[in-house]
Enzyme design. Sequence first.
Site, mmCIF file in Angstrom:
data_model
loop_
_atom_site.group_PDB
_atom_site.id
_atom_site.type_symbol
_atom_site.label_atom_id
_atom_site.label_comp_id
_atom_site.label_asym_id
_atom_site.label_seq_id
_atom_site.Cartn_x
_atom_site.Cartn_y
_atom_site.Cartn_z
ATOM 1 N N CYS A 51 -6.927 24.869 -35.263
ATOM 2 C CA CYS A 51 -5.512 24.899 -35.609
ATOM 3 C C CYS A 51 -5.134 26.112 -36.431
ATOM 4 O O CYS A 51 -3.961 26.388 -36.619
ATOM 5 C CB CYS A 51 -5.136 23.632 -36.378
ATOM 6 S SG CYS A 51 -5.923 23.521 -37.998
ATOM 7 N N PHE B 223 -1.618 8.196 -55.515
ATOM 8 C CA PHE B 223 -1.138 6.823 -55.698
ATOM 9 C C PHE B 223 0.007 6.766 -56.703
ATOM 10 O O PHE B 223 0.063 5.868 -57.553
ATOM 11 C CB PHE B 223 -2.284 5.902 -56.137
ATOM 12 C CG PHE B 223 -3.409 5.830 -55.147
ATOM 13 C CD1 PHE B 223 -3.259 5.153 -53.936
ATOM 14 C CD2 PHE B 223 -4.619 6.454 -55.406
ATOM 15 C CE1 PHE B 223 -4.302 5.084 -53.026
ATOM 16 C CE2 PHE B 223 -5.667 6.393 -54.504
ATOM 17 C CZ PHE B 223 -5.509 5.711 -53.305
ATOM 18 N N ALA B 224 0.931 7.724 -56.611
ATOM 19 C CA ALA B 224 2.087 7.752 -57.504
ATOM 20 C C ALA B 224 3.107 6.732 -57.016
ATOM 21 O O ALA B 224 3.905 7.010 -56.116
ATOM 22 C CB ALA B 224 2.683 9.155 -57.540
ATOM 23 N N ARG B 225 3.052 5.569 -57.612
ATOM 24 C CA ARG B 225 3.895 4.455 -57.154
ATOM 25 C C ARG B 225 4.425 3.718 -58.376
ATOM 26 O O ARG B 225 3.686 3.008 -59.065
ATOM 27 C CB ARG B 225 3.096 3.503 -56.263
ATOM 28 C CG ARG B 225 2.520 4.183 -55.028
ATOM 29 C CD ARG B 225 1.578 3.294 -54.267
ATOM 30 N NE ARG B 225 0.973 4.006 -53.138
ATOM 31 C CZ ARG B 225 0.038 3.484 -52.347
ATOM 32 N NH1 ARG B 225 -0.411 2.253 -52.559
ATOM 33 N NH2 ARG B 225 -0.452 4.199 -51.347
ATOM 34 N N GLY B 226 5.718 3.909 -58.636
ATOM 35 C CA GLY B 226 6.323 3.247 -59.780
ATOM 36 C C GLY B 226 5.716 3.733 -61.079
ATOM 37 O O GLY B 226 5.639 4.931 -61.345
ATOM 38 N N ALA B 227 5.271 2.795 -61.901
ATOM 39 C CA ALA B 227 4.705 3.144 -63.205
ATOM 40 C C ALA B 227 3.211 3.449 -63.129
ATOM 41 O O ALA B 227 2.580 3.689 -64.161
ATOM 42 C CB ALA B 227 4.949 1.996 -64.188
ATOM 43 N N ARG B 228 2.638 3.470 -61.938
ATOM 44 C CA ARG B 228 1.197 3.665 -61.795
ATOM 45 C C ARG B 228 0.915 4.969 -61.057
ATOM 46 O O ARG B 228 1.618 5.334 -60.116
ATOM 47 C CB ARG B 228 0.573 2.482 -61.038
ATOM 48 C CG ARG B 228 0.827 1.137 -61.712
ATOM 49 C CD ARG B 228 0.330 -0.016 -60.857
ATOM 50 N NE ARG B 228 -1.115 -0.018 -60.724
ATOM 51 C CZ ARG B 228 -1.794 -0.944 -60.028
ATOM 52 N NH1 ARG B 228 -1.139 -1.918 -59.409
ATOM 53 N NH2 ARG B 228 -3.105 -0.881 -59.955
#
Length: 270
Positions: free
Chosen positions: A115, A254-259
Site C-alpha cells: 500500500c 479507550f477514551a470513553r467518557g471519564a475513562r
Amino acid sequence: MMEAAPIEAAHNDYRVDRWTNGIAVSATDPVAEEVPVALVYNGIAHAVMLATPQDLEDFAIGFSLSECIVERRDEIYDLEVAVRDNGIEIRIDVATARAFALRVHRRTMAGRTGCGLCGSESLDRFDRRSSVVRASAALSATALSLAQSQLGDMQSLFQLTGAVHAAAWCNVAGDIQLLREDVGRHNALDKLIGAVAAQGDGFGDGFVLMTSRASYEIVQKAASVGIAVVAAVSAPTGMAVRLAEAAGVTLIGFARGARHSVYSHPQRIH
C-alpha cells in the site's frame, strides 16, 4: 452498457431491503462513498488512495505534510481537484526541491508492492523523518472528556451512514475546533491536518481525538507534523505504542467518557 457517472458526493442513496422478524420492506439508505483519489505532484503520479470525496483539498495538503512530501504549507504552490471517469485526480504543484526529493524516493521504491504506507521501507522512513515531538500541550482528563462529549453531534456523515471515521482537532481546554470524516481513519487524519494547516494554525497547542483504533500510521502522521497528543476511542496497537514512545507522542486509548488509558508520555495529562 452505459458507464456509471463519476462519484463526487460523500454519500448517495441506495436501494435496500430491510428485514425485521422475517418481513422485508423496500427503502433507500444513505451510504458513504469511497473513490480512487490520485495524488499527482508536479505532473508525476505518486499514490492512489481510496477516500471519501469530500474535503479533498484538505486531504491533499494533509497527506503532503504527514507523508513529509512538503515540510510547510507554503511549499504547496497550487492545487487542483479534477473529476475523472474512473475517480478523482488531485494535481499538486510543490517547490522544485521537494519534487526532486520525491522523485528520488520513488526510484528507491521500484519493484515494491503493497500500500505504500506499511512495510519495513516505510518504517525506516519514519525513523529518519520524524523528530521527537517537543510540544507540551498539557491537558486535563476533564478536557479529554469534554471533547468526547462534543464528538457525536459533529459527525454528520457518520450520523447519516454509520460507515466513516472522524478525526477532531481540539484545543487544550477540550473544545473541538475542526473535524473531518472519511471511510479511512488515516484519510480522516490527513484531512484534519490539512484543514488545520490551511488555517495557518500550528499543531503544538492542541490534541487529536480519533473515533478509531490508534494504529501505527495514525501516530506516524501525527508525529510528522508535531502533534503531541493523540487520543482514540478504541485500542492502540503495540507498534503504535512503540512509535509514540520513541517519537515523544502521548498516546491515549479507550477514551470513553471519564475513562482512558495513557500508553506513552503521561506527563502531558493531569
